[in-house]
Each structure stands twice: as structure tokens, then as C-alpha cells.
Enzyme design. Structure first.
Site, mmCIF file in Angstrom:
data_model
loop_
_atom_site.group_PDB
_atom_site.id
_atom_site.type_symbol
_atom_site.label_atom_id
_atom_site.label_comp_id
_atom_site.label_asym_id
_atom_site.label_seq_id
_atom_site.Cartn_x
_atom_site.Cartn_y
_atom_site.Cartn_z
ATOM 1 N N PHE A 55 1.151 -1.305 -0.002
ATOM 2 C CA PHE A 55 -0.078 0.064 0.297
ATOM 3 C C PHE A 55 0.826 0.926 -0.453
ATOM 4 O O PHE A 55 0.633 2.309 0.094
ATOM 5 C CB PHE A 55 -1.226 0.124 2.049
ATOM 6 C CG PHE A 55 -1.785 -1.238 1.147
ATOM 7 C CD1 PHE A 55 -2.673 -1.804 0.081
ATOM 8 C CD2 PHE A 55 -1.655 -1.798 2.458
ATOM 9 C CE1 PHE A 55 -3.264 -2.490 0.402
ATOM 10 C CE2 PHE A 55 -2.034 -3.206 2.781
ATOM 11 C CZ PHE A 55 -3.209 -3.588 1.558
ATOM 12 N N GLY A 82 1.279 -8.245 -3.659
ATOM 13 C CA GLY A 82 -0.442 -8.882 -3.577
ATOM 14 C C GLY A 82 -1.089 -8.400 -4.324
ATOM 15 O O GLY A 82 -2.356 -9.014 -3.654
ATOM 16 N N THR A 83 -0.817 -8.085 -5.467
ATOM 17 C CA THR A 83 -1.989 -7.642 -5.933
ATOM 18 C C THR A 83 -2.599 -8.333 -7.914
ATOM 19 O O THR A 83 -3.137 -8.443 -8.222
ATOM 20 C CB THR A 83 -2.421 -6.171 -6.945
ATOM 21 O OG1 THR A 83 0.124 -5.953 -7.406
ATOM 22 C CG2 THR A 83 -1.360 -5.027 -5.781
ATOM 23 N N ASN A 105 -6.640 -8.752 -17.043
ATOM 24 C CA ASN A 105 -7.640 -9.739 -15.818
ATOM 25 C C ASN A 105 -8.300 -9.333 -14.803
ATOM 26 O O ASN A 105 -8.046 -9.105 -13.946
ATOM 27 C CB ASN A 105 -6.849 -10.492 -14.937
ATOM 28 C CG ASN A 105 -6.953 -11.861 -14.086
ATOM 29 O OD1 ASN A 105 -8.125 -11.805 -13.650
ATOM 30 N ND2 ASN A 105 -5.597 -13.041 -14.050
ATOM 31 N N GLY A 144 -3.919 1.466 -14.333
ATOM 32 C CA GLY A 144 -3.675 0.866 -12.818
ATOM 33 C C GLY A 144 -5.112 1.431 -12.220
ATOM 34 O O GLY A 144 -5.779 1.492 -12.282
ATOM 35 N N GLU A 163 -5.068 2.865 -7.121
ATOM 36 C CA GLU A 163 -5.385 3.920 -6.785
ATOM 37 C C GLU A 163 -7.190 4.187 -6.790
ATOM 38 O O GLU A 163 -7.635 4.075 -5.758
ATOM 39 C CB GLU A 163 -4.322 4.608 -6.882
ATOM 40 C CG GLU A 163 -3.612 4.451 -6.359
ATOM 41 C CD GLU A 163 -2.234 4.128 -5.759
ATOM 42 O OE1 GLU A 163 -1.083 3.872 -5.329
ATOM 43 O OE2 GLU A 163 -2.147 3.590 -7.051
#
Length: 739
Positions: A242, A468-469, A632, A703, A706
Site C-alpha cells: 500500500f 499481492g495485487t 484480468n 492501473g 489507487e
């Protein structure tokens, strides 16, 4: 015929390793003869160390050393050596460099022993005497010392256009409100830790919790004066970032220092208390003043922010700039100032700047909607902009209108009654609120390497990170899609400083940046295969160029006639190739600079408020996101779900409480620092709005890390006003503020 993986849901390629425990995190590597370091934190916020007595600790069998400013080996002296790739202006913190205390919980010593338990016990025996100085940790009390921060890369400077103050004074409708957000600490599942393996040659392998292995490597090599061949940083897995791991944290410095001095493998891990000295989302005060005509058209927009920074670095983040990107207004004044305090430096935390800035802006827009009697969605549409008036550029794509529409339809916004306190369910007051969102669609430079072997297996490498994304998964999909290979025959390797260059994972730029490099290197492999296929006698692909073929199911096929094909294996055999290896770079193109590139969203929230108790439950959230091409949908949805839950924490629970008498954060663990748990989360729906963008990057992807959180806190705060008629302008909205 094409085997398509991009745009299709795929399970995480590293999922099995994570759920079975075979994945190894920074503090989980089994190393022979490992010793352990434990940090001794300062107990004052400002002053100097008068004396440090480690004799009792050193007298314990098994304690190897106690490092402090008195015996810490000499490292680099210049600020530049300690400045990592994304450090703000100023003098970066140097652990154990002097007797000076800059913030509470600053590391003043490192005890190293042959077990963690012994090191922890010995740390409690280190006696430190301080000369206290008067500290200042209150943002609001320090307003008189505020200054404009020095410029930072990637952060536009707040600007002035027209005469907003005069237009505001003349406006028929005026909203002028202050909003406050507290400091928030990252609370990732994996605390910060470093395991340094010292090899017989003296070379070091550093397993570190970080969002940028190469950033940490560069920092350590600069500080300790070693070469990149002598030190390697590896982070194959990371348990949540994060933004907290964007910069090297002090435990990695201490672990490497101890390993070099003791010539041993060393592990240093931090407790939740010690992590209070790491970067956090800064406490921020904001003023938003909106002047409008009676039909809701903005005539003046003023957005000011005041945030905390440390005494030694000039950290700032883009709080106010979003106001001039989301709405059209000819007269705008934006300002951002920082107050130096006796605290550690703040740092980037999911949607830095935008999380606070859009909370204030979108709450102010809601206040304007009620003041003018205009539906909140309609008000935003009346002030909609199809052009970036800051840079005077068109957007590469913008489907925010569709976000408003599709989100409202799915949420059922048309059934809302506008009057506060007009909706009820039993004893509960029901409120509906909404907000818009925007975040940058960055692309920076990256490299990737690919090796295709004769058995049809492809390995692609880049020093990117997966915090972890799902980065590892989508890179595997991009590679498999580009060369038409089964996804199980593709391996993507990352998290290693020795791999081709990649930036830190942050800013929602990894998919576009590293993904473009992966696509580019796989296309180079494809070009080599096509050249070989064309040279086969009687080749059905003779005369075909790269634009004339597609790769599918292990074959190179004519785009016009898929039956004209050469297998990848056949092409490699013909050329006598046991393997094909290529390296490629990708980065932003000059054409992109003609456009402004952003991701957009609309968030709708329902709350139910027990007026007698002041308790709030978020019962429904719908988030509509225009994020370009979704690589995805499964991992993308997970990204947005996690962001929404984090936004719920912002709105209702998260707060790092400072005791200004001590200059210390008192929310020291997860019993005191509240975050949403499973019982707090009910219905969440994510909509990905179709958006085609050929400009933003070769993949057309934006992206998502955020954009999912921005707007969430505002939508919840607006829903609480709709339910109760109480406008709470300070987060988190706890029950004491509603009673």
C-alpha cells in the site's frame, strides 16, 4: 483461433504457494547459523542521547553486540547516498548516525543475539538517558510555520488560474468548508523484516520486505560503498504494501550493517510498535470553497491543503490538483503547504494525496448539490470537462459519464429521496451517497528478458514486484497471449534486483509499465520465430511480416488464413535453435505527451445508522471504474474490493492518535488501530466500464491500485449526511461525532 488470455479471468499463478505456506516471506527463510537483531526505540520525540549503557545486555551469554551511534561503523556521509529513488527533498534519516533524536520510536540501538527472544530481552536491558527538548507534533498548532514544499517528481505544483477569490465573493451560491483527515499508518499483514544471508565470499543476499528490490539495492550499495555484484536484494513475495515499502526502511540498513560487521547472517524484524516510526499517510487539513450560479455551474474553485512533514525531509503529496482535473471552472486557486514537525517523515499510502483531496472535494460538491437543490450526479454532469484545462490537453480516454450512469443504474439511485432523514428501515436511518474519482494512468520505463526453449516453455524476467495485487499473474497472461502459448508453459520471474530494470511497484503504473516491456520482449521473440518460419522451404508464411501473423496454440498463423501455419517447434528446429533469448525495453512515447492520461470512477454507498447508538454500517457499495483494458477481471475486481474496504476504514475507523504531550503515536497495535473486519463488509459490487484507449500504452490498460479507494470515504460521508442530516467534516466518522 487465437488463444486469448488478456482480458480473461485467471487464477493467481502464485496462489497455491501462498495458501499452502510454501511461499517464503522476508522473515521466513531458513538460514543456518542465523542471528537476530532487535531494535531499541527512542522514548522521546526530540532531544539528544546523553548516555547509552549496554553493559547489562552484553553480559548475557548469546548476545553478540549492541550497535548504537557510539560504535556504529562509518557509512556514507552525504545526503545523496541515503536518498533512494523516490525520496522527497531534504536529508534522509540515517539510523544510528548521531545522538540526535528526531522522532519518537526512532531506532537508537540494535541488539544482536543468537535467538530472537534473547535479543528482545537484552534490548529491554539497554539503558538510555536523554536530554529532552521541547517537541512540536500538532499540525494545527504549527500552522504559523507552514511553507510551500519543494517540488517533487511526478507531483504537479498547485496553480492559480483567473481570480477565484473575487469570483467566489460574487457567486450566487457559496460553500466554504474545512475538512480534516488524521494520520493513518499502513497496517500490512506482513510486518517489515529483513534477512541478510552472508556467503563465504562476503557477498550478501538480502531478503527484504520492499516494493522495489532495485531501489533497496541501490540505496544499500550507495550507503555501504559496495558494488551491485556484492549485494543482491530478493523479494519474491510481499504480504501487503500500500506504499509502505516504496522506500527502504531502517530495518534493512540495520540488518546489513550487522551482517557486514559481525560477518554473520542476520535477521531484523519490526514489531507493530516499531512500525510507527515508518512512513504513514500524513494528517491533512483542507479548505474547499466553491462558488456557483443557481444552476450549479462552478464560477470559483478554491482548494487549500495543510499537511505534516518531518523536520528533516520535505514530504508532500498531490492533495489539491484533482479539483481542477475533475471539473471545469475558469477561476481556480489551489494551494498546498506543509508544517515541519518532530515526527518521522510521512510517505505514500494508497492514492497518496488523492485519497484526502477527493474526500474533501467530493464532500464539498455534495454540500453544493444540497444548497442548489440539484441531484449530486446532475451537478457533476453540469460541471463535466472533456479536456484537461491544467495542461490544455485532451484526455486519451474518459468514460466518467458512463461510470456515473452505470453505477447509478446498478445502485438504484433513481429511488433515492433527496431530503436528509427521509429514508428509514425499521429503527435505522438509511442514507445514500456518491462521489467521483480520478487517478493518474502513468507509464514509465522498464525492461524485460525472455527465454523460449525448444520444448515450448517460456520464461520472462523483470525486477518488478508483486505486492499481492496479482502482478505475476497478469505478466504471465501477457506473455502467454503475445506468443500464443498455454499459460502453464509460461513462467514470470520477478522480485530480484539482479533481473532487468523495473521501477518500484506503486502509483498504479506496474501493469502498464512492466506489462509493456513484457509484451515488447515477447514480440521480439516472435519476430525471431517468424524469420525462421519464413525460411522453411515452401513455407506457408513466406512473405508475411509481423503484422500479417498471429501466435496461437503454439503456432505462427497467417492472420488472413489461419490454416497457413508453422509451429513454433518447427521454426526453432529449422533454425537449429535450442533456445531464443531476447531483452527489450518499453517506456512512454512522445505521442502520449499530447494527451492527459487518467483513470476515472464513480462510487455509490448505502449506510444504515442506528441513531440511538451512533453506529454506522455500510450495507452496499457499487464502484464503477473506467480503467481502460482490463487485463484480468478476477484480479482486477479483487484490487477494487480491497480498495473499497480500505476506503471504509478511512471513513469510519482508521486513525493514528498522537499524544502531543509525549509526541508519540498511541495506537500501538491492531487492538487500538481499527480496520474493517469481515463483519463490517457486506455487499460490494464492482463494474468495469468499457473503455478503449490506444494512446495510454501499447496494452491499453490503466492501473487499478489507487482508483478503487478514491471517492469511497466521500461517498460514505455523504451517505451519512443523507441518513442523519449531520455533516461531519472530520474523519473517521466515529459514533461520538454522530451522537
Amino acid at each position: 483461433m487465437k488463444t486469448a488470455f488478456i482480458g480473461k479471468p485467471a487464477n493467481r499463478v502464485d496462489g497455491l504457494a501462498k495458501v499452502t505456506g510454501s511461499a517464503r516471506y522476508a522473515a521466513e527463510h531458513n538460514i543456518p547459523n542465523l542471528v537476530y537483531g532487535y531494535v531499541v526505540p527512542s522514548t522521546i520525540a526530540k532531544g539528544r542521547i546523553n548516555s547509552l549503557d549496554a553493559s547489562e545486555a552484553l553480559g548475557l551469554p548469546g548476545v553478540l553486540q549492541v550497535f548504537s551511534h557510539e560504535n556504529s561503523p562509518r557509512s556514507a556521509q552525504s545526503d545523496d547516498a541515503y536518498r533512494d529513488d523516490i525520496a522527497p527533498p531534504g536529508s534522509p534519516f540515517r539510523p544510528l548516525a548521531s545522538a540526535e533524536i528526531l522522532f519518537s520510536t526512532q531506532p537508537v540501538a540494535l541488539v544482536v543475539a543468537d535467538s530472537f527472544e534473547l535479543a528482545r530481552h537484552a534490548a529491554s536491558l539497554v539503558r538510555v538517558e536523554y536530554a529532552r527538548e521541547v517537541h512540536a507534533t500538532d499540525l494545527y498548532a504549527g500552522r504559523g510555520r507552514a511553507h510551500e514544499p519543494k517540488p517533487r517528481e511526478f507531483i504537479p505544483t498547485p496553480h492559480v488560474r483567473g481570480d477565484a477569490d473575487s469570483r467566489f465573493a460574487e457567486a450566487a451560491v457559496r460553500i466554504d468548508a474545512e475538512y480534516r483527515g488524521p494520520a493513518e499508518h499502513h497496517q500490512p499483514m506482513e510486518p517489515f523484516a529483513t534477512t541478510v544471508v552472508r556467503h563465504e565470499s562476503g557477498r550478501l543476499t538480502v531478503y527484504d520486505k520492499t516494493q522495489g528490490a532495485q531501489n533497496v539495492r541501490n540505496y544499500l550499495c550507495n550507503v555501504f560503498g559496495c558494488s551491485r555484484q556484492e549485494l543482491r536484494v530478493v523479494t519474491p513475495y510481499m504480504g501487503g504494501g500500500f506504499g509502505s515499502g516504496l522506500r527502504p526502511q531502517f530495518q534493512v540498513f540495520l540488518a546489513v550493517l550487522a551482517a557486514r560487521e559481525l560477518k554473520r547472517s542476520v535477521r531484523v524484524s519490526l514489531t507493530r510498535l516499531q512500525m510507527l516510526g515508518l512512513p504513514r499517510r500524513p494528517a491533512t487539513w483542507q479548505r474547499v470553497a466553491l462558488g456557483a450560479s443557481t444552476d450549479g455551474k462552478l464560477k470559483a474553485l478554491i482548494h487549500e491543503a495543510l499537511a505534516e512533514t518531518s523536520r528533516f525531509e520535505d514530504y508532500s503529496e498531490p492533495v489539491t490538483i484533482w479539483s481542477d482535473l475533475l471539473y471545469r471552472c475558469d477561476d481556480v486557486r489551489l494551494a498546498h503547504r506543509v508544517v515541519p514537525l518532530d515526527l518521522s517523515s510521512p510517505g505514500d499510502m494508497r492514492a497518496p494525496g488523492a485519497a484526502w483531496g477527493l474526500y474533501a472535494l467530493e464532500c464539498a460538491m455534495d454540500e453544493l448539490a444540497y444548497e442548489t437543490g440539484i441531484d449530486p450526479i446532475e451537478l457533476r454532469l453540469r460541471n463535466y470537462t472533456q479536456r484537461d484545462h491544467v495542461e490544455d490537453k485532451p484526455f486519451s480516454s474518459k468514460e466518467l459519464r458512463a461510470c456515473y450512469q452505470l453505477g447509478a443504474e446498478r445502485f438504484g439511485w433513481a429511488r433515492r429521496t433527496a431530503r436528509p432523514r427521509s429514508m428509514q428501515e425499521g429503527e435505522k436511518l438509511v442514507g445514500w451517497g456518491m462521489a467521483g474519482g480520478i487517478w493518474d494512468a502513468f507509464q514509465v520505463g522498464a525492461q524485460a528478458n525472455a527465454v523460449l526453449t525448444a520444448d515450448g516453455r517460456l520464461t520472462v524476467n523483470s525486477a518488478a514486484m508483486d505486492i499481492g495485487t496479482g502482478t505475476c499473474t497478469i505478466m504471465t497472461q501477457i506473455a502467454a497471449d503475445t506468443l500464443g502459448l498455454p499459460i502453464e508453459k509460461v513462467t514470470f520471474t520477478l522480485g530480484d534486483s539482479s533481473l532487468p530494470d523495473a521501477p518500484v511497484e506503486g502509483g498504479s503504473w506496474t501493469a502498464s509499465t512492466v506489462g509493456s516491456a513484457v509484451r515488447a520482449v515477447c514480440m521480439k521473440v516472435g519476430d525471431t520465430l517468424l524469420r525462421s518460419a519464413r525460411e522453411i522451404a515452401g513455407s506457408p508464411l513466406a512473405g508475411c511480416g509481423p503484422q500479417d501473423v498471429v501466435f496461437a496454440e503454439g503456432n505462427i498463423c497467417s492472420r488472413q488464413d489461419p490454416s497457413r501455419a508453422v509451429s513454433i517447434a518447427q521454426a526453432m528446429r529449422h533454425a537449429g535453435l535450442g533456445a531464443i533469448e531476447e531483452t527489450a525495453s518499453a517506456g512512454p512515447l512522445p505521442e502520449q505527451e499530447k494527451y492527459s492520461r487518467f483513470t476515472h470512477s464513480a462510487v455509490y454507498a448505502e449506510v444504515k445508522v442506528d441513531e440511538a447508538l451512533g453506529s454506522v454500517r455500510v450495507t452496499r457499495v457499487v464502484s464503477a471504474v473506467a480503467g481502460g483494458r482490463i487485463l484480468n477481471p478476477k484480479t482486477a475486481r479483487s484490487q477494487i474490493l480491497g480498495s473499497i474496504v480500505m476506503g471504509m476504514g478511512m471513513a469510519l475507523e482508521e486513525e493514528s492518535v498522537l499524544d502531543h504531550r509525549l509526541g508519540r503515536f498511541m495506537t500501538r497495535n491492531l487492538a487500538d488501530y481499527h480496520v474493517p473486519v469481515h463483519a463490517d463488509v457486506q455487499g460490494i459490487e464492482v463494474i468495469f466500464v468499457p473503455e478503449h484507449d490506444e494512446i495510454v500504452n501499447p496494452l491499453g490498460a490503466k492501473g487499478l491500485g489507487e482508483i478503487g479507494i478514491v471517492g469511497v470515504a466521500a461517498a460514505i460521508a455523504n451517505a451519512i449526511f443523507h441518513a442523519t442530516g449531520k455533516r461531519i467534516r472530520e474523519l473517521p466518522i466515529t459514533l461520538d461525532k454522530l451522537l
